[in-house]
Motif scaffolding. Structure first.
Motif, PDB file in Angstrom:
ATOM      1  N   LEU A  85      14.254  26.016  -7.259  1.00 30.56           N
ATOM      2  CA  LEU A  85      14.192  27.218  -6.429  1.00 30.56           C
ATOM      3  C   LEU A  85      13.480  28.349  -7.170  1.00 30.56           C
ATOM      4  N   ALA A  86      13.798  28.540  -8.437  1.00 25.35           N
ATOM      5  CA  ALA A  86      13.133  29.590  -9.225  1.00 25.35           C
ATOM      6  C   ALA A  86      11.623  29.324  -9.291  1.00 25.35           C
ATOM      7  N   HIS A  87      11.262  28.054  -9.478  1.00 25.96           N
ATOM      8  CA  HIS A  87       9.849  27.669  -9.501  1.00 25.96           C
ATOM      9  C   HIS A  87       9.190  27.969  -8.156  1.00 25.96           C
ATOM     10  N   LEU A  88       9.836  27.557  -7.059  1.00 24.63           N
ATOM     11  CA  LEU A  88       9.268  27.820  -5.733  1.00 24.63           C
ATOM     12  C   LEU A  88       9.120  29.319  -5.491  1.00 24.63           C
ATOM     13  N   ASP A  89      10.118  30.091  -5.887  1.00 27.87           N
ATOM     14  CA  ASP A  89      10.046  31.531  -5.694  1.00 27.87           C
ATOM     15  C   ASP A  89       8.877  32.143  -6.468  1.00 27.87           C
ATOM     16  N   ARG A  90       8.616  31.644  -7.668  1.00 32.76           N
ATOM     17  CA  ARG A  90       7.484  32.158  -8.456  1.00 32.76           C
ATOM     18  C   ARG A  90       6.153  31.825  -7.784  1.00 32.76           C
ATOM     19  N   GLY A  91       6.085  30.667  -7.132  1.00 32.93           N
ATOM     20  CA  GLY A  91       4.803  30.214  -6.600  1.00 32.93           C
ATOM     21  C   GLY A  91       4.711  30.142  -5.093  1.00 32.93           C
ATOM     22  N   ARG A  92       5.721  30.638  -4.405  1.00 32.04           N
ATOM     23  CA  ARG A  92       5.814  30.455  -2.950  1.00 32.04           C
ATOM     24  C   ARG A  92       4.535  30.859  -2.206  1.00 32.04           C
ATOM     25  N   GLU A  93       4.016  32.025  -2.482  1.00 33.49           N
ATOM     26  CA  GLU A  93       2.817  32.498  -1.776  1.00 33.49           C
ATOM     27  C   GLU A  93       1.614  31.609  -2.101  1.00 33.49           C
ATOM     28  N   PHE A  94       1.456  31.257  -3.368  1.00 35.93           N
ATOM     29  CA  PHE A  94       0.337  30.427  -3.808  1.00 35.93           C
ATOM     30  C   PHE A  94       0.443  29.023  -3.223  1.00 35.93           C
ATOM     31  N   ILE A  95       1.620  28.405  -3.343  1.00 35.88           N
ATOM     32  CA  ILE A  95       1.837  27.053  -2.825  1.00 35.88           C
ATOM     33  C   ILE A  95       1.636  27.040  -1.313  1.00 35.88           C
ATOM     34  N   LEU A 119       1.468  23.297  -7.128  1.00 33.65           N
ATOM     35  CA  LEU A 119       1.556  24.025  -8.403  1.00 33.65           C
ATOM     36  C   LEU A 119       1.834  25.497  -8.134  1.00 33.65           C
ATOM     37  N   GLU A 120       2.543  26.115  -9.063  1.00 34.83           N
ATOM     38  CA  GLU A 120       2.597  27.566  -9.080  1.00 34.83           C
ATOM     39  C   GLU A 120       1.419  28.032  -9.933  1.00 34.83           C
ATOM     40  N   PRO A 121       1.023  29.295  -9.843  1.00 29.65           N
ATOM     41  CA  PRO A 121      -0.154  29.754 -10.584  1.00 29.65           C
ATOM     42  C   PRO A 121      -0.122  29.451 -12.085  1.00 29.65           C
ATOM     43  N   ALA A 122       1.044  29.504 -12.722  1.00 34.01           N
ATOM     44  CA  ALA A 122       1.123  29.259 -14.170  1.00 34.01           C
ATOM     45  C   ALA A 122       0.716  27.839 -14.552  1.00 34.01           C
ATOM     46  N   GLY A 123       0.679  26.923 -13.601  1.00 31.68           N
ATOM     47  CA  GLY A 123       0.322  25.542 -13.899  1.00 31.68           C
ATOM     48  C   GLY A 123      -1.116  25.190 -13.604  1.00 31.68           C
ATOM     49  N   THR A 124      -1.868  26.115 -13.026  1.00 31.46           N
ATOM     50  CA  THR A 124      -3.229  25.796 -12.597  1.00 31.46           C
ATOM     51  C   THR A 124      -4.219  25.796 -13.756  1.00 31.46           C
ATOM     52  N   GLY A 125      -5.345  25.107 -13.541  1.00 31.58           N
ATOM     53  CA  GLY A 125      -6.453  25.120 -14.493  1.00 31.58           C
ATOM     54  C   GLY A 125      -6.220  24.362 -15.780  1.00 31.58           C
ATOM     55  N   ARG A 126      -5.220  23.499 -15.820  1.00 32.11           N
ATOM     56  CA  ARG A 126      -4.871  22.774 -17.045  1.00 32.11           C
ATOM     57  C   ARG A 126      -5.024  21.262 -16.900  1.00 32.11           C
ATOM     58  N   GLY A 127      -5.374  20.806 -15.705  1.00 31.87           N
ATOM     59  CA  GLY A 127      -5.505  19.371 -15.470  1.00 31.87           C
ATOM     60  C   GLY A 127      -4.176  18.647 -15.338  1.00 31.87           C
ATOM     61  N   LEU A 128      -3.090  19.393 -15.132  1.00 29.07           N
ATOM     62  CA  LEU A 128      -1.761  18.774 -15.064  1.00 29.07           C
ATOM     63  C   LEU A 128      -1.654  17.786 -13.913  1.00 29.07           C
ATOM     64  N   VAL A 129      -2.120  18.180 -12.739  1.00 25.76           N
ATOM     65  CA  VAL A 129      -2.012  17.300 -11.579  1.00 25.76           C
ATOM     66  C   VAL A 129      -2.841  16.044 -11.785  1.00 25.76           C
ATOM     67  N   THR A 130      -4.049  16.184 -12.271  1.00 30.05           N
ATOM     68  CA  THR A 130      -4.897  15.011 -12.493  1.00 30.05           C
ATOM     69  C   THR A 130      -4.242  14.047 -13.481  1.00 30.05           C
ATOM     70  N   ARG A 131      -3.726  14.585 -14.584  1.00 33.07           N
ATOM     71  CA  ARG A 131      -3.085  13.716 -15.582  1.00 33.07           C
ATOM     72  C   ARG A 131      -1.846  13.035 -15.018  1.00 33.07           C
ATOM     73  N   ALA A 132      -1.030  13.781 -14.293  1.00 30.96           N
ATOM     74  CA  ALA A 132       0.187  13.214 -13.722  1.00 30.96           C
ATOM     75  C   ALA A 132      -0.141  12.196 -12.637  1.00 30.96           C
TER      76      ALA A 132
END
Length: 191
Positions: A25-35, A100-113
């Protein structure tokens, strides 16, 4: 609890379970608008109880072998995730997705996972066709499909009513032999 390392940056792939409700929930709240720019993922998870219920639905789908959620942690903080949707082992088809929330973007996390998820689906579960569907305007998501070596099959025109707009959806896929060939080429170029 198990975690799969995604590289030297401390990123990890872990299952998301109902007991993660407060953190999720905390994660979703941080990224809700972006997601929420292109997908309604998590939009009904607005308090711990509704978030736990969402995670429980996915846990139940995992038990039924039809879907599953996997979180992406960076430096011990949940920043996004990848998932199986419409997992159909009997017919060897599945759909994958991400958020992703904004803090996770631009790092290739989704591609690697996603490479780990697709390897699992193809090599351990016998999935033949992996599909990726994203709104035409969701460039970061479409770029992941490209990096994974998927093929654009077509566009479902104005098929996704969301946010008061009818969005085009691009359908991408990769077949098991194509996935194996792409992984072999990548492994060969690493040496």
């Amino acid at each position: 609890m198990y975690a799969i390392s995604l590289g030297d940056d401390g990123a990890e792939l872990r299952p998301l379970e109902p007991w993660h409700a407060e953190e999720f929930l905390a994660h979703l709240d941080r990224g809700r608008e972006f997601i929420g720019q292109f997908i309604a993922f998590g939009s009904k998870a607005t308090d711990v109880e509704s978030t736990r219920a969402m995670l429980q639905r996915y846990a139940d789908m995992r038990a039924a072998d039809t879907a599953s959620l996997h979180g992406l942690w960076l430096g011990g903080k949940l920043v996004g995730g990848v998932l199986f949707l419409n997992f159909d082992a009997e017919n060897a088809n599945c759909e994958v997705g991400c958020w992703l929330e904004p803090a996770g973007t631009g790092r290739g996390l989704v591609t690697r996972a996603m490479r780990i998820l697709i390897d699992f689906a193809v090599e351990q579960r016998g999935i033949h066709r992996v599909e990726w569907i994203a709104a035409t305007g969701n460039t970061p998501s479409l770029n992941v499909a490209r990096r994974l070596g998927m093929t654009l099959e077509g566009v479902r025109r104005e098929s996704h009513p969301y946010g008061g707009v009818r969005h085009d959806l691009e359908v991408w896929s990769i077949l098991a032999p194509e996935w194996r060939d792409a992984r072999a080429r990548a492994a060969h170029s690493d040496h």
